[in-house]
Design an enzyme around this catalytic site. Structure first.
Site, short mmCIF file in Angstrom:
data_model
loop_
_atom_site.label_atom_id
_atom_site.label_comp_id
_atom_site.label_asym_id
_atom_site.label_seq_id
_atom_site.Cartn_x
_atom_site.Cartn_y
_atom_site.Cartn_z
CB ILE A 167 33.32 78.39 44.00
CG1 ILE A 167 34.66 78.50 43.42
CG2 ILE A 167 32.41 78.97 45.26
CD1 ILE A 167 35.68 79.32 44.39
CG ASN A 185 28.77 86.95 39.26
OD1 ASN A 185 29.62 86.48 39.68
ND2 ASN A 185 27.25 86.66 39.80
CB SER A 239 36.03 80.76 34.29
OG SER A 239 36.13 79.59 35.09
CE1 TYR A 261 31.14 79.70 32.75
CE2 TYR A 261 33.39 77.84 33.16
CZ TYR A 261 32.19 79.83 33.13
OH TYR A 261 32.56 80.42 34.65
CB ALA A 262 37.35 77.39 27.98
CB SER A 279 32.34 82.77 27.19
OG SER A 279 32.11 81.95 28.59
CE LYS A 280 33.20 83.04 32.79
NZ LYS A 280 32.02 83.82 33.89
N1 LIG Z 1 30.81 78.66 40.25
C1 LIG Z 1 31.95 78.56 40.48
O1 LIG Z 1 32.54 76.94 40.62
C2 LIG Z 1 32.31 79.41 39.45
C3 LIG Z 1 33.60 78.75 39.02
C4 LIG Z 1 34.18 80.13 38.35
C5 LIG Z 1 33.41 81.07 37.27
N2 LIG Z 1 31.83 80.97 38.04
C6 LIG Z 1 31.52 82.27 37.20
O2 LIG Z 1 30.81 82.70 38.17
C7 LIG Z 1 29.13 83.66 37.44
C8 LIG Z 1 28.24 83.07 38.71
O3 LIG Z 1 28.34 81.55 39.17
P1 LIG Z 1 27.03 80.86 39.60
O4 LIG Z 1 27.83 80.18 40.96
O5 LIG Z 1 26.38 82.75 40.91
O6 LIG Z 1 26.46 80.40 39.01
P2 LIG Z 1 24.50 80.82 38.63
O7 LIG Z 1 24.41 79.38 38.12
O8 LIG Z 1 24.52 79.93 40.47
O9 LIG Z 1 24.40 81.94 38.37
C9 LIG Z 1 24.03 82.55 37.54
C10 LIG Z 1 23.15 83.50 37.17
O10 LIG Z 1 23.21 84.82 35.94
C11 LIG Z 1 21.62 84.94 35.58
N3 LIG Z 1 21.39 84.46 33.91
C12 LIG Z 1 22.32 84.40 33.00
N4 LIG Z 1 21.77 84.20 32.45
C13 LIG Z 1 21.29 85.34 32.28
C14 LIG Z 1 21.06 86.70 31.96
N5 LIG Z 1 20.98 86.47 30.21
N6 LIG Z 1 20.85 87.61 32.09
C15 LIG Z 1 20.95 88.14 32.99
N7 LIG Z 1 21.44 86.82 34.09
C16 LIG Z 1 21.10 85.99 33.78
C17 LIG Z 1 21.67 83.11 36.05
O11 LIG Z 1 19.61 83.49 35.89
C18 LIG Z 1 22.02 82.82 37.31
O12 LIG Z 1 20.84 83.51 38.46
C19 LIG Z 1 29.14 82.69 36.49
O13 LIG Z 1 30.12 84.19 35.74
C20 LIG Z 1 30.37 81.86 36.94
O14 LIG Z 1 31.03 81.56 35.08
C21 LIG Z 1 31.53 80.30 38.56
#
Ligand SMILES: NC(=O)c1ccc[n+]([C@@H]2O[C@H](COP(=O)([O-])OP(=O)(O)OC[C@H]3O[C@@H](n4cnc5c(N)ncnc54)[C@H](O)[C@@H]3O)[C@@H](O)[C@H]2O)c1
Length: 285
Positions: free
Chosen positions: A218, A116, A172, A185-186, A188-189
């Site tokens: 979200i 995640n 995503s 980002y797009a 990568s996902k």
């Molecule tokens: N929040 C949204 O609306 C949303 C929507 C679609 C997808 N996502 C995806 O959901 C996932 C979680 O999102 P979130 O909102 O909790 O984001 P967030 O930024 O709150 O959490 C992401 C976490 O990943 C950790 N991270 C980043 N690089 C890292 C690395 N190299 N090694 C280890 N940890 C690392 C960060 O330290 C952070 O704690 C992500 O993959 C994001 O792309 C989120």
């Protein structure tokens, strides 16, 4: 209506709530959650801990992991959870291997992986996008996700042949359609969809199911750069593009992740479930 008029099939109960089963799907399961110091990961740790799972929480951010530990202590204040945090940069194969070994030493096995961790990158149009940031997004979201998946799948593949293991990759909606100003980002996902499909096929012989979840919008609390300036106005604009006319909650994502992690989805692998209030309807990866 056909049938005998004196035929009755009926049960009366004054307290049907006593029949409600608690969610026992994850009791005793060992789950690895990456990005566990972030919004999804933190709530995910609490969600699975409340359901009796044993949790290995990975993040590169120690402060984030500390916050997750505190959230667990608040939510389960009788200490009834099994949890260990591991600082790990998932872009390093060496680091991830070392941490995976430490997880096996602590928990003896791995049943579930929520792959995640992610980085959203900068918001900039294609002409202005910084190639270094593009590289970083790919490194974390694609190479990092692959490194974790491979390291954990190697452990899972050595489980006893009757055990089924599950992986959920966080993709995503951005990867399903060309989200403007988010080239890295797009892209990568979108790569996560292919990684999920390939992994589902390569790992099926080992009884490892691999699926993806694709959330969108979200909640403004989720640190999305979309919500960085004047969050309320931006959120309202975004809501207008969602058929259900509201943002989603992290719990709504977690319910889908849990479904994909559980036997309820036992005949699913290589799928992508979209959690977006209908925003991307008609476009499916
Ligand atoms: N929040 C949204 O609306 C949303 C929507 C679609 C997808 N996502 C995806 O959901 C996932 C979680 O999102 P979130 O909102 O909790 O984001 P967030 O930024 O709150 O959490 C992401 C976490 O990943 C950790 N991270 C980043 N690089 C890292 C690395 N190299 N090694 C280890 N940890 C690392 C960060 O330290 C952070 O704690 C992500 O993959 C994001 O792309 C989120």
């Amino acid at each position: 209506m056909s049938g005998s008029s004196d035929w009755v099939a009926e049960a009366k109960c004054d307290s049907p709530e006593t029949a409600v089963e608690h969610d026992l799907r994850f009791v005793g399961k060992v789950i690895v959650i990456t990005g566990a110091g972030g919004q999804f990961g933190r709530e995910g740790c609490v969600y699975f801990a409340k359901r009796g799972a044993r949790i290995a929480a990975l993040d590169k951010n120690q402060e984030g992991l500390q916050g997750t530990f505190e959230a667990l202590n608040q939510s389960l204040d009788d200490g009834s959870f099994d949890f260990k945090a591991f600082i790990c940069d998932i872009t390093s194969a060496g680091d991830t291997r070392t941490v995976t070994d430490a997880i096996v030493e602590r928990f003896c096995r791995i049943d579930l992986l929520w792959n995640n961790a992610g980085y959203q990158g900068k918001i900039a149009t294609l002409l202005e996008y910084d190639p270094e940031d593009f590289r970083m997004v790919m490194d974390i979201n694609v190479t990092g996700a692959f490194i974790v998946l491979q390291a954990v799948a190697k452990v899972m593949s050595k489980r006893d042949p009757d055990a089924t293991c599950c992986v959920v990759n966080t993709a995503s909606v951005a990867g399903m359609r060309g989200t403007p100003a988010m080239a890295a980002y797009a892209s990568s996902k979108a790569a996560i969809f292919s990684l999920t499909s390939v992994a589902a096929k390569d790992l099926a012989p080992f009884k490892i199911r691999v699926n993806a979840v694709s959330p969108a919008l979200i909640g403004p609390e989720c640190n999305s750069p979309y919500f960085a300036n004047d969050p309320e106005t931006v959120a309202q604009n975004k809501i207008n593009s969602v058929p259900m006319k509201r943002l989603g909650s992290v719990e709504e994502v977690l319910k889908v992740v849990a479904f994909l992690m559980s036997d309820e989805s036992s005949y699913m692998t290589g799928s992508n479930l979209v959690v977006d209030g209908g925003m991307a309807s008609g476009v499916r990866a």
